[in-house]
Design a protein around this motif. Sequence first.
Motif, PDB file in Angstrom:
ATOM      1  N   LYS A 203      32.734   5.588 -23.558  1.00  0.00           N
ATOM      2  CA  LYS A 203      32.022   4.556 -24.324  1.00  0.00           C
ATOM      3  C   LYS A 203      30.840   3.972 -23.564  1.00  0.00           C
ATOM      4  N   GLY A 204      30.739   4.264 -22.279  1.00  0.00           N
ATOM      5  CA  GLY A 204      29.618   3.748 -21.504  1.00  0.00           C
ATOM      6  C   GLY A 204      30.013   2.573 -20.624  1.00  0.00           C
ATOM      7  N   GLY A 205      29.008   2.010 -19.924  1.00  0.00           N
ATOM      8  CA  GLY A 205      29.252   0.923 -18.975  1.00  0.00           C
ATOM      9  C   GLY A 205      28.803   1.333 -17.591  1.00  0.00           C
ATOM     10  N   LYS A 206      29.106   0.536 -16.610  1.00  0.00           N
ATOM     11  CA  LYS A 206      28.690   0.819 -15.238  1.00  0.00           C
ATOM     12  C   LYS A 206      29.683   1.759 -14.563  1.00  0.00           C
ATOM     13  N   TYR A 207      29.145   2.707 -13.785  1.00  0.00           N
ATOM     14  CA  TYR A 207      29.989   3.648 -13.044  1.00  0.00           C
ATOM     15  C   TYR A 207      29.242   4.060 -11.787  1.00  0.00           C
ATOM     16  N   GLY A 209      27.316   2.480  -9.850  1.00  0.00           N
ATOM     17  CA  GLY A 209      25.942   2.001  -9.790  1.00  0.00           C
ATOM     18  C   GLY A 209      25.029   2.535 -10.877  1.00  0.00           C
ATOM     19  N   ARG A 210      25.565   3.375 -11.766  1.00  0.00           N
ATOM     20  CA  ARG A 210      24.760   3.901 -12.872  1.00  0.00           C
ATOM     21  C   ARG A 210      25.165   3.224 -14.181  1.00  0.00           C
ATOM     22  N   ASN A 211      24.230   3.092 -15.079  1.00  0.00           N
ATOM     23  CA  ASN A 211      24.510   2.566 -16.411  1.00  0.00           C
ATOM     24  C   ASN A 211      24.722   3.740 -17.358  1.00  0.00           C
ATOM     25  N   LEU A 212      25.971   3.915 -17.794  1.00  0.00           N
ATOM     26  CA  LEU A 212      26.294   5.054 -18.642  1.00  0.00           C
ATOM     27  C   LEU A 212      26.165   4.693 -20.115  1.00  0.00           C
ATOM     28  N   ARG A 213      25.722   5.661 -20.893  1.00  0.00           N
ATOM     29  CA  ARG A 213      25.576   5.461 -22.330  1.00  0.00           C
ATOM     30  C   ARG A 213      26.879   5.837 -23.043  1.00  0.00           C
ATOM     31  N   ASN A 214      26.959   5.547 -24.312  1.00  0.00           N
ATOM     32  CA  ASN A 214      28.101   5.958 -25.123  1.00  0.00           C
ATOM     33  C   ASN A 214      27.995   7.459 -25.406  1.00  0.00           C
ATOM     34  N   ARG A 215      28.997   8.223 -24.941  1.00  0.00           N
ATOM     35  CA  ARG A 215      29.000   9.678 -25.172  1.00  0.00           C
ATOM     36  C   ARG A 215      30.125  10.098 -26.100  1.00  0.00           C
ATOM     37  N   GLU A 216      30.632   9.168 -26.889  1.00  0.00           N
ATOM     38  CA  GLU A 216      31.720   9.511 -27.810  1.00  0.00           C
ATOM     39  C   GLU A 216      31.268  10.611 -28.770  1.00  0.00           C
ATOM     40  N   HIS A 217      32.190  11.534 -29.032  1.00  0.00           N
ATOM     41  CA  HIS A 217      31.948  12.664 -29.943  1.00  0.00           C
ATOM     42  C   HIS A 217      30.854  13.605 -29.437  1.00  0.00           C
ATOM     43  N   GLU A 218      30.652  13.634 -28.114  1.00  0.00           N
ATOM     44  CA  GLU A 218      29.765  14.605 -27.479  1.00  0.00           C
ATOM     45  C   GLU A 218      30.520  15.281 -26.337  1.00  0.00           C
ATOM     46  N   ALA A 250      24.006  20.847 -10.448  1.00  0.00           N
ATOM     47  CA  ALA A 250      25.024  20.775 -11.503  1.00  0.00           C
ATOM     48  C   ALA A 250      25.481  19.336 -11.710  1.00  0.00           C
ATOM     49  N   ALA A 251      25.712  18.618 -10.596  1.00  0.00           N
ATOM     50  CA  ALA A 251      26.141  17.224 -10.695  1.00  0.00           C
ATOM     51  C   ALA A 251      25.057  16.372 -11.348  1.00  0.00           C
ATOM     52  N   ASP A 252      23.798  16.657 -11.034  1.00  0.00           N
ATOM     53  CA  ASP A 252      22.693  15.889 -11.603  1.00  0.00           C
ATOM     54  C   ASP A 252      22.565  16.132 -13.115  1.00  0.00           C
ATOM     55  N   ILE A 253      22.781  17.371 -13.541  1.00  0.00           N
ATOM     56  CA  ILE A 253      22.764  17.663 -14.981  1.00  0.00           C
ATOM     57  C   ILE A 253      23.814  16.822 -15.699  1.00  0.00           C
ATOM     58  N   TYR A 254      24.995  16.756 -15.117  1.00  0.00           N
ATOM     59  CA  TYR A 254      26.112  15.990 -15.695  1.00  0.00           C
ATOM     60  C   TYR A 254      25.825  14.493 -15.674  1.00  0.00           C
ATOM     61  N   HIS A 255      25.383  13.972 -14.535  1.00  0.00           N
ATOM     62  CA  HIS A 255      25.149  12.530 -14.407  1.00  0.00           C
ATOM     63  C   HIS A 255      23.971  12.074 -15.275  1.00  0.00           C
ATOM     64  N   THR A 256      22.923  12.883 -15.358  1.00  0.00           N
ATOM     65  CA  THR A 256      21.780  12.541 -16.217  1.00  0.00           C
ATOM     66  C   THR A 256      22.210  12.474 -17.678  1.00  0.00           C
ATOM     67  N   TRP A 257      23.035  13.422 -18.091  1.00  0.00           N
ATOM     68  CA  TRP A 257      23.556  13.443 -19.464  1.00  0.00           C
ATOM     69  C   TRP A 257      24.361  12.178 -19.757  1.00  0.00           C
ATOM     70  N   GLN A 258      25.105  11.677 -18.754  1.00  0.00           N
ATOM     71  CA  GLN A 258      25.930  10.490 -18.952  1.00  0.00           C
ATOM     72  C   GLN A 258      25.104   9.211 -19.092  1.00  0.00           C
ATOM     73  N   CYS A 259      23.934   9.170 -18.463  1.00  0.00           N
ATOM     74  CA  CYS A 259      23.236   7.898 -18.254  1.00  0.00           C
ATOM     75  C   CYS A 259      22.438   7.431 -19.469  1.00  0.00           C
ATOM     76  N   GLU A 260      22.239   6.110 -19.491  1.00  0.00           N
ATOM     77  CA  GLU A 260      21.375   5.509 -20.495  1.00  0.00           C
ATOM     78  C   GLU A 260      19.981   6.123 -20.402  1.00  0.00           C
ATOM     79  N   GLY A 261      19.334   6.256 -21.547  1.00  0.00           N
ATOM     80  CA  GLY A 261      17.996   6.838 -21.577  1.00  0.00           C
ATOM     81  C   GLY A 261      17.990   8.306 -21.937  1.00  0.00           C
ATOM     82  N   THR A 262      19.167   8.944 -21.933  1.00  0.00           N
ATOM     83  CA  THR A 262      19.268  10.354 -22.306  1.00  0.00           C
ATOM     84  C   THR A 262      19.675  10.469 -23.770  1.00  0.00           C
TER      85      THR A 262
END
Length: 307
Positions: A203-207, A209-218, A250-262
């Motif tokens: 659902k998102g939130g801080k993780y 030091g990163r701000n994660l977006r809502n990734r539900e149903h992805e 690989a980790a950056d692809i995953y973390h970028t996908w998780q973050c706000e702004g993507t």
Amino acid sequence: PKSIVNLIANMIEPYKGKIYDPACGSGGMFVQSMKFIEAHKGNKKDISIYGQEFTATTYKLAKMNLAIRGISANLGAVPADTFFKDQHPDLKADYIMANPPFNLKGWYNDNLKNDPRWSDYQTPPESNANYAWILHILSHLKKTDGVAGFLLANGALNASDTLEIRKELIQNDKIEAIVVLPRELFITTDISVTLWILNQNKKGGKYHGRNLRNREHEILFMDLRQWTENAVKGESKKKVRLNTEQIEKAADIYHTWQCEGTDGADYEMPELYRSVCINEIENKGWALTPSKYIEFIDHDLEIDYEK
């Protein structure tokens, strides 16, 4: 292989809390995790380690392996089968990292029919333990924000006898990423394997030091099968490893996908990764095979045949 453990650690970042491995072998996953934490200026004292191993000799080896490195761990009172004698029945882990036996046969008997670990799903099939491992791991994840990274044989991505369990896992938003690895990574086998990442909070939130977006149903799909350029020295057969740059990529692809702004609806690179919504996965029969979703380019079309 160390590079696989480093990939899992770099992706799920087990910095603080309880780490669990339900099939810990000689403890290699724990040793590499501690090295990862130290390399990233973390504190080993912030981590509690839990594990279980079935084979008595390997169990003793794991305890010795950890002890000589000054790593304290709870591996259970005795070596035991994780399904029949769970040594940590009440454990809820922040992180689970595991490489359980692939396609394990003979894991089931009727005593496990109504086991609480799969009470919310169908009982895993007797044919092999792949989905029993998934549901065991899920049952031991912290319900609010636990994250797991573990390896399974590729057959688990699309097995017909586990369709209903896989469908429910996807619908319940437990699966976050599916990463197919180069088949030449393992020294002892040529089997192709997949890294699964489960996340109790999409659902998102801080993780970290990163701000994660809502990734539900992805779900993020990655296919690393073409990353085979780094040969392992001293191996007569062709074996490869993932180097530091590839692991970080690989980790950056995953973390970028998780973050706000993507934008998850437009996050892809042909032949490497793609973010996919649940509707498309349903249309593909709830298959988790990355090649069904990631675009692969026919490079023959790039050849100029005219003389």
